[in-house]
Write an enzyme that holds these catalytic residues in place. Structure first.
Site, short mmCIF file in Angstrom:
data_model
loop_
_atom_site.label_atom_id
_atom_site.label_comp_id
_atom_site.label_asym_id
_atom_site.label_seq_id
_atom_site.Cartn_x
_atom_site.Cartn_y
_atom_site.Cartn_z
N SER A 146 0.86 -1.19 0.00
CA SER A 146 0.00 0.00 0.00
C SER A 146 0.89 1.22 0.00
CB SER A 146 -0.90 0.02 1.23
OG SER A 146 -1.56 1.27 1.35
N TYR A 159 -3.47 -0.43 9.92
CA TYR A 159 -3.21 -0.68 8.50
C TYR A 159 -1.86 -0.14 8.07
CZ TYR A 159 -4.42 -1.25 3.55
OH TYR A 159 -4.45 -1.64 2.22
#
Length: 268
Positions: A146, A159
């Protein structure tokens, strides 16, 4: 004479997190390229439906339950997948979910569970599959990272930490696997429209998006589609041997500006 033998024509693929989003799109894309695909996720019934569709379209697919937070589940899935399709040549580690929250207010058990899926799950897959790849002197291990890994966002709970960790792990693997014929790669999405985080309420998402704008993370409203990331994964694993795409970051292209605005800005 080539430095490396080419990829086999038939390359069985393991996709963790294949029930939706990037994982499901990647399964379809790689099946269309002729690769047998093993679809794994906790929502096995969705994987089975997707596998049926792939087979109906002429592809080869296997589906079973896979929980990457459980070592026994990973072992059982890989054993069954290889019995059905043959030795795994490609792994796409994309299992994970997203729960919004401040880093300091999120319950530690929830924070830990995110790390267990995104990061430790990838290590479980590597531990189980990479030894066979090393024996065959070929293989691709791809993690879905990501852009949070180098641009953390507020309110993303665990996250950010999970994606920093999994990208560091993939980079470590690349160094450790050098000379084995096994490639470790990262496909790094920007903002992508998937089901992750969609269980959150407007009361949570509204202030979150405002904070993202404040810190410069939302330059425009366009988002990537899962198929865009599937195309990137396909490019990574299809790269001929002897070359290695180690990191592919994919960002959404901005909406087109009005032509009249461009003319006005150009003439001022």
């Amino acid at each position: 004479m080539p430095r490396f033998a080419p990829h086999p024509a038939r390359r069985p693929v393991l996709i963790a997190g294949a029930s939706s989003g990037i994982g499901a799109a990647t399964a379809v894309a790689l099946a269309e390229l002729g690769h047998p695909v093993a679809l794994g996720a906790r929502r096995v019934e969705i994987c089975e439906t997707l596998a049926e569709k792939i087979r109906a379209d002429g592809g080869e697919a296997f589906a079973a339950r896979l929980d990457v937070a459980d070592t026994a589940s990973v072992d059982e899935f890989v054993t069954a997948a290889e019995a059905a399709l043959g030795p795994i040549e490609i792994v796409v580690s994309g299992a994970g979910d997203l729960e919004f929250g401040q880093g300091w207010t999120m319950h530690p058990d929830v924070f830990e569970s995110q790390l267990r899926v995104h990061l430790v799950g990838a290590q479980r897959l590597a531990h189980r599959v990479i030894p066979g790849m090393i024996d065959r002197q070929r293989g691709d291990f791809v993690v879905i990272g990501s852009d949070c890994a180098d641009r953390p966002r507020p309110g993303a709970g665990a996250y950010n930490a999970a994606k920093v960790g999994v990208e560091a792990f993939a980079t470590q693997l690349r160094m450790e696997l050098e000379g084995t014929g096994v490639r470790s790669s990262i496909v790094r999405p920007g903002q992508t429209l998937t089901g992750m985080g969609m269980q959150s309420t407007p009361e949570v998402v509204g202030p979150l998006l405002e904070s993202w704008v404040k810190f410069g993370f939302a330059r425009h409203p366009y988002m990537l589609r899962p198929a865009d990331l599937a195309a990137a994964v396909a490019a990574v694993v299809s790269t001929p041997r002897g070359a290695h795409l180690v990191l592919v970051e994919v960002q959404p292209e901005a909406p087109l500006r009005e032509a009249q605005q461009d003319k006005q800005s150009g003439g001022s």
